[in-house]
Scaffold this active site. Structure first.
Site, PDB file in Angstrom:
ATOM      1  N   CYS A   2      10.230  21.250 -39.375  1.00 46.01           N
ATOM      2  CA  CYS A   2      11.141  19.998 -39.893  1.00 46.01           C
ATOM      3  C   CYS A   2      11.461  21.398 -41.196  1.00 46.01           C
ATOM      4  O   CYS A   2      11.843  22.649 -40.785  1.00 46.01           O
ATOM      5  CB  CYS A   2      10.154  19.787 -40.777  1.00 46.01           C
ATOM      6  SG  CYS A   2       9.842  18.285 -39.718  1.00 46.01           S
ATOM      7  N   ARG A  27      16.229  23.839 -36.674  1.00 45.30           N
ATOM      8  CA  ARG A  27      14.386  22.931 -36.451  1.00 45.30           C
ATOM      9  C   ARG A  27      14.162  22.157 -36.807  1.00 45.30           C
ATOM     10  O   ARG A  27      12.941  21.583 -36.045  1.00 45.30           O
ATOM     11  CB  ARG A  27      14.086  23.907 -38.507  1.00 45.30           C
ATOM     12  CG  ARG A  27      14.242  25.087 -38.960  1.00 45.30           C
ATOM     13  CD  ARG A  27      13.761  25.221 -39.959  1.00 45.30           C
ATOM     14  NE  ARG A  27      12.127  24.763 -40.404  1.00 45.30           N
ATOM     15  CZ  ARG A  27      12.014  25.964 -39.892  1.00 45.30           C
ATOM     16  NH1 ARG A  27      12.317  27.292 -40.144  1.00 45.30           N
ATOM     17  NH2 ARG A  27      10.053  25.874 -39.886  1.00 45.30           N
ATOM     18  N   TRP A  74      11.675  16.858 -37.051  1.00 47.93           N
ATOM     19  CA  TRP A  74      11.542  17.118 -35.635  1.00 47.93           C
ATOM     20  C   TRP A  74      10.606  16.145 -35.304  1.00 47.93           C
ATOM     21  O   TRP A  74       9.674  16.125 -35.894  1.00 47.93           O
ATOM     22  CB  TRP A  74      12.056  18.265 -35.355  1.00 47.93           C
ATOM     23  CG  TRP A  74      10.867  18.530 -34.323  1.00 47.93           C
ATOM     24  CD1 TRP A  74      11.642  18.573 -33.032  1.00 47.93           C
ATOM     25  CD2 TRP A  74       9.831  18.945 -33.302  1.00 47.93           C
ATOM     26  NE1 TRP A  74      12.296  19.075 -31.247  1.00 47.93           N
ATOM     27  CE2 TRP A  74       9.851  18.832 -31.673  1.00 47.93           C
ATOM     28  CE3 TRP A  74       8.854  18.314 -33.514  1.00 47.93           C
ATOM     29  CZ2 TRP A  74       9.392  19.052 -30.906  1.00 47.93           C
ATOM     30  CZ3 TRP A  74       7.699  18.772 -32.197  1.00 47.93           C
ATOM     31  CH2 TRP A  74       8.054  19.283 -31.351  1.00 47.93           C
ATOM     32  N   ASN A 100       7.043  19.942 -43.820  1.00 47.25           N
ATOM     33  CA  ASN A 100       6.862  19.880 -42.665  1.00 47.25           C
ATOM     34  C   ASN A 100       5.271  20.446 -42.272  1.00 47.25           C
ATOM     35  O   ASN A 100       5.163  21.616 -43.012  1.00 47.25           O
ATOM     36  CB  ASN A 100       7.729  21.126 -43.053  1.00 47.25           C
ATOM     37  CG  ASN A 100       7.781  22.007 -41.469  1.00 47.25           C
ATOM     38  OD1 ASN A 100       7.745  21.636 -40.675  1.00 47.25           O
ATOM     39  ND2 ASN A 100       8.090  23.420 -41.969  1.00 47.25           N
ATOM     40  N   GLY A 101       5.441  20.035 -41.314  1.00 44.56           N
ATOM     41  CA  GLY A 101       4.005  20.427 -40.709  1.00 44.56           C
ATOM     42  C   GLY A 101       3.701  19.057 -40.181  1.00 44.56           C
ATOM     43  O   GLY A 101       3.896  18.232 -40.080  1.00 44.56           O
ATOM     44  N   GLU A 487      12.941  34.536 -17.997  1.00 41.11           N
ATOM     45  CA  GLU A 487      13.514  34.450 -18.606  1.00 41.11           C
ATOM     46  C   GLU A 487      14.691  33.554 -18.801  1.00 41.11           C
ATOM     47  O   GLU A 487      15.573  32.502 -19.256  1.00 41.11           O
ATOM     48  CB  GLU A 487      13.621  35.673 -19.274  1.00 41.11           C
ATOM     49  CG  GLU A 487      14.322  35.928 -21.036  1.00 41.11           C
ATOM     50  CD  GLU A 487      13.772  34.894 -22.170  1.00 41.11           C
ATOM     51  OE1 GLU A 487      13.072  34.081 -22.057  1.00 41.11           O
ATOM     52  OE2 GLU A 487      15.520  34.499 -23.169  1.00 41.11           O
ATOM     53  N   LYS A 491      16.457  30.168 -20.407  1.00 41.72           N
ATOM     54  CA  LYS A 491      17.109  29.819 -21.218  1.00 41.72           C
ATOM     55  C   LYS A 491      17.892  28.730 -20.492  1.00 41.72           C
ATOM     56  O   LYS A 491      18.427  27.733 -20.973  1.00 41.72           O
ATOM     57  CB  LYS A 491      18.167  30.813 -20.772  1.00 41.72           C
ATOM     58  CG  LYS A 491      18.159  31.637 -22.055  1.00 41.72           C
ATOM     59  CD  LYS A 491      17.945  32.600 -23.193  1.00 41.72           C
ATOM     60  CE  LYS A 491      16.649  31.754 -23.942  1.00 41.72           C
ATOM     61  NZ  LYS A 491      16.245  32.287 -24.222  1.00 41.72           N
ATOM     62  N   GLU A 494      16.786  25.103 -20.925  1.00 44.49           N
ATOM     63  CA  GLU A 494      16.362  25.082 -22.637  1.00 44.49           C
ATOM     64  C   GLU A 494      17.656  23.981 -23.016  1.00 44.49           C
ATOM     65  O   GLU A 494      17.430  23.729 -23.427  1.00 44.49           O
ATOM     66  CB  GLU A 494      15.086  25.726 -23.196  1.00 44.49           C
ATOM     67  CG  GLU A 494      16.245  26.944 -23.389  1.00 44.49           C
ATOM     68  CD  GLU A 494      15.438  28.059 -24.723  1.00 44.49           C
ATOM     69  OE1 GLU A 494      15.171  28.997 -24.483  1.00 44.49           O
ATOM     70  OE2 GLU A 494      15.028  27.104 -25.426  1.00 44.49           O
ATOM     71  N   HIS A 510       5.957  31.066   0.359  1.00 46.83           N
ATOM     72  CA  HIS A 510       4.736  30.908   0.418  1.00 46.83           C
ATOM     73  C   HIS A 510       4.446  29.468  -0.118  1.00 46.83           C
ATOM     74  O   HIS A 510       3.692  28.743  -0.948  1.00 46.83           O
ATOM     75  CB  HIS A 510       3.519  31.770  -0.575  1.00 46.83           C
ATOM     76  CG  HIS A 510       2.906  33.016  -0.644  1.00 46.83           C
ATOM     77  ND1 HIS A 510       2.543  33.527   0.890  1.00 46.83           N
ATOM     78  CD2 HIS A 510       3.737  34.269  -0.145  1.00 46.83           C
ATOM     79  CE1 HIS A 510       2.582  34.391   1.271  1.00 46.83           C
ATOM     80  NE2 HIS A 510       3.317  35.271   0.439  1.00 46.83           N
ATOM     81  N   LYS A 606      13.492  25.297 -33.504  1.00 42.98           N
ATOM     82  CA  LYS A 606      13.658  26.938 -33.411  1.00 42.98           C
ATOM     83  C   LYS A 606      12.426  27.705 -33.536  1.00 42.98           C
ATOM     84  O   LYS A 606      11.686  28.426 -32.779  1.00 42.98           O
ATOM     85  CB  LYS A 606      14.311  27.563 -34.500  1.00 42.98           C
ATOM     86  CG  LYS A 606      15.240  29.052 -34.473  1.00 42.98           C
ATOM     87  CD  LYS A 606      15.869  29.546 -33.363  1.00 42.98           C
ATOM     88  CE  LYS A 606      15.753  31.226 -33.059  1.00 42.98           C
ATOM     89  NZ  LYS A 606      15.393  31.056 -32.114  1.00 42.98           N
TER      90      LYS A 606
END
Ligand code: F6R
Length: 611
Positions: A2, A27, A74, A100-101, A487, A491, A494, A510, A606
């Protein structure tokens, strides 16, 4: 995850809090709220949804207080809803808290408070905090400032987990107390005012001088003074740090989104990260590094530990270190590393990569490595971030603030920094001088090569228009190209929500090739001349089965593919810095075609400060 913000001064707090929250929204962005104090009363307005929606609530304009706190959420405990939004108040409405946490023992604390007749309105873990503060305040024999301070300290001693919190009290209308444990919090000091925030960029346009709180340090803030205390309520001194990032670097600067701006900032980010660390005619110089040959010769293994994109940078770093220094490297995902009892000895060197410097799993992994006697190096982009205070050595990427949730310029800067560290070690060890010379030459050319790629992105944009409705995309590459495939795939998923997977090209047969059917897109990275023919054969295998192909290459190809993006040639070890750029842009343009919020993709944040 958050974002929290606070203001205490002479100006109206509301617009400053909203401004800070808008900058912190990356965030977390499922709900938001602010509280201010007026006439010894806390006024609290909160809402499900984005900060802009909060700002549209008409009552918010009635908040005139000059002391206030704000939060953008969040969700962890309890779905996004008005009741679960912060700030949370105690039952008497005399304390307001943003957090936050995660409070791990919140259920026990809730039961304890219920046994003392406290009632709860939300499903959150946070709501226990203001009520515990009220409980401790009410039962305290202290008076004045000390009563407020001790109530917060006693409360924090009862909490297990991670937190950055801001506390307002109607009994102390000119003050605010803030504290952190394993979650970021900074205090910016201005003239007769203080700004508080989860991170520096959100308040950079208001303050240049910052106090960086350590775990369990309590700040008792008034508009013209900040006093710091340890958890025994003993006053401590803290240095103020001047931050030289310019405020404009946290703005969009004419770009439609931060992500596009940050993609375009990569030449600058890499130039700054190189700085004066390498030059062609002298040895590599890294401030604060004092490694000697005897120590480096004693290293039997290097661990690189990180999450997500930073871990992908680590995979490229492994190739570079093994190639130049001839020391085996293991790359580990931090959340796995910390729980697997890794075999670390005093002969291990552990490198932790984290853009934010706040990723809970990466920090915990570093702490674990230290307990096992290994030397630790943190690579971070954020000055003074939590990890930098734990590591034996810190080395910064100088990418500037990265605001978009999807990491771009931090990733390429991390690879460049890993290359610089590899060269530094190899020079001390006296290994591979010819390779070092070539690598240095090519590192210095990277910024202008990226500028060349960015000059014309039409083909990438057009291809994005063709495939943006697809459900699955595959990324393949061999050797140095495989981590880039990973990567590129991350990208894409997300920010576009398209399912995608990355495979080493030779692995397709395979199993995964069963998924290739008419019109499925396969993105291939081809930068290795020695493996060119083999890689082309792999691509032909998917073309035969109807796949569309998007190729990123620095080689001459004599075959027809749906789209070929040419990139400049460079030393193979650092080619990911160039080959990733078209992949970042492909993900970006697909997301834009789909009309999505590129900077704030769903479910993500983030800075992942919870494990
Ligand atoms: C993806 C992305 C994440 C981060 C990861 C680690 O675009 O940004 O995968 O790389 O959450 O974050 P830091 O580097 O801050 O530790």
């Amino acid at each position: 995850m958050c974002g929290i913000v606070g203001y205490i001064g002479e100006k109206k707090a509301k617009p400053i809090l909203i401004n800070g929250l808008l900058r912190l929204e990356y965030r977390g962005y499922d709900s938001a709220g602010i509280a201010t104090i007026e006439n010894n009363e806390i006024k609290n307005i909160k809402n499900k949804g984005r900060v802009s929606e909060l700002n549209n609530i008409s009552e918010i304009n009635s908040l005139n207080g000059t002391v206030g706190i704000g939060h953008t959420r969040w969700a962890t405990h309890g779905k996004p809803s008005s009741l679960n939004s912060h700030p949370h108040m105690d039952n008497s409405n005399n304390f307001a808290v943003v957090h936050n946490g995660i409070i791990e023992n919140y259920s026990d604390l809730k039961e304890f408070l219920k046994s003392h007749k406290y009632k709860f309105l939300s499903e959150t873990d946070t709501e226990v905090i203001p009520n515990l503060i009220h409980f401790n305040y009410k039962n305290s024999n202290e008076t004045g400032e000390n009563k407020f301070l001790k109530a917060v300290i006693d409360t924090c001693k009862m909490l297990k987990g991670s937190y950055a919190i801001e506390v307002l009290s109607a009994y102390h209308p000119d003050n605010m107390i803030v504290v952190r444990k394993d979650s970021p919090l900074v205090i910016g000091k201005g003239e007769n005012e203080c700004y508080i925030s989860s991170d520096i960029p959100a308040i950079l346009s208001f303050a240049k001088d910052f106090y960086l709180l350590n775990d369990m340090e309590f700040a008792y803030i008034s508009k013209n003074n900040v006093k710091f205390y340890n958890d025994k309520a003993i006053e401590i001194n803290k240095e103020i740090k001047n931050i030289t990032w310019d405020a404009g670097s946290a703005e969009k600067d004419g770009y439609p989104d931060f992500m596009l701006k940050e993609i375009n900032e990569q030449p600058k980010a890499i130039r700054e990260t190189i700085g004066s660390r390498i030059s062609l005619d002298s040895k590599t110089n890294i401030d604060d590094f004092n490694f000697n040959k005897k120590y480096l010769q004693s290293i039997t293994k290097i661990f690189i530990v990180a999450c997500g994109t930073a871990m992908h940078a680590g995979l490229t770093g492994k190739n570079i270190i093994e190639n130049l220094c001839e020391i085996p490297v293991e790359v580990e995902v931090a959340s796995e590393f910390r729980y697997k009892n890794p075999i670390i000895t005093q002969n291990s060197l552990c490198i932790f990569i984290t853009q934010s410097g706040e990723t809970a799993d990466t920090i915990a992994a570093l702490k674990l490595a230290k307990t096992k006697g290994a030397k630790t190096i943190a690579i971070s982009n954020v000055i003074g971030s939590s990890i930098t205070r734990e590591a034996d050595y810190t080395i910064y990427t100088h990418a500037g603030p990265e605001i978009a949730v999807a990491s771009t310029k931090a990733y390429t800067s991390q690879i460049v920094l890993l290359a610089i560290i590899s060269i530094y070690f190899a020079e001390i060890l006296g290994k591979n001088p010819k390779k070092i010379e070539d690598l240095k030459n090519n590192i210095l050319k990277l910024p202008s090569h990226i500028e060349t790629i960015l000059k014309d992105t039409t083909k990438i944009k057009d291809f994005a228009k063709k495939i943006f409705k697809e459900k699955d995309v595959f990324f393949i590459g061999r050797n140095v190209d495989y981590p880039v495939a990973m990567e590129g795939s991350l990208k894409l998923k997300e920010i576009s929500y398209i399912h995608s997977e990355a495979y080493p090209s030779g692995e397709l047969k395979h199993g995964p090739i069963a998924l290739i059917e008419n019109n499925v897109t396969v993105v291939s990275i081809l930068t290795n001349r020695l493996l060119l023919e083999k890689s082309i054969s792999n691509i032909q295998e998917v073309v035969t089965r109807g796949a569309k192909t998007f190729i990123v290459t620095n080689q001459e190809l004599n075959h027809e593919f749906d789209e070929v993006i040419k990139i400049p040639k460079t030393n193979a070890l650092i080619s990911p810095v160039l080959s990733v750029i078209p992949l970042q842009l492909l993900a970006y343009y697909i997301s834009k075609e789909k009309g999505l919020d590129v900077d704030k993709p769903r479910n993500l944040a983030k800075s992942v400060t919870v494990e």
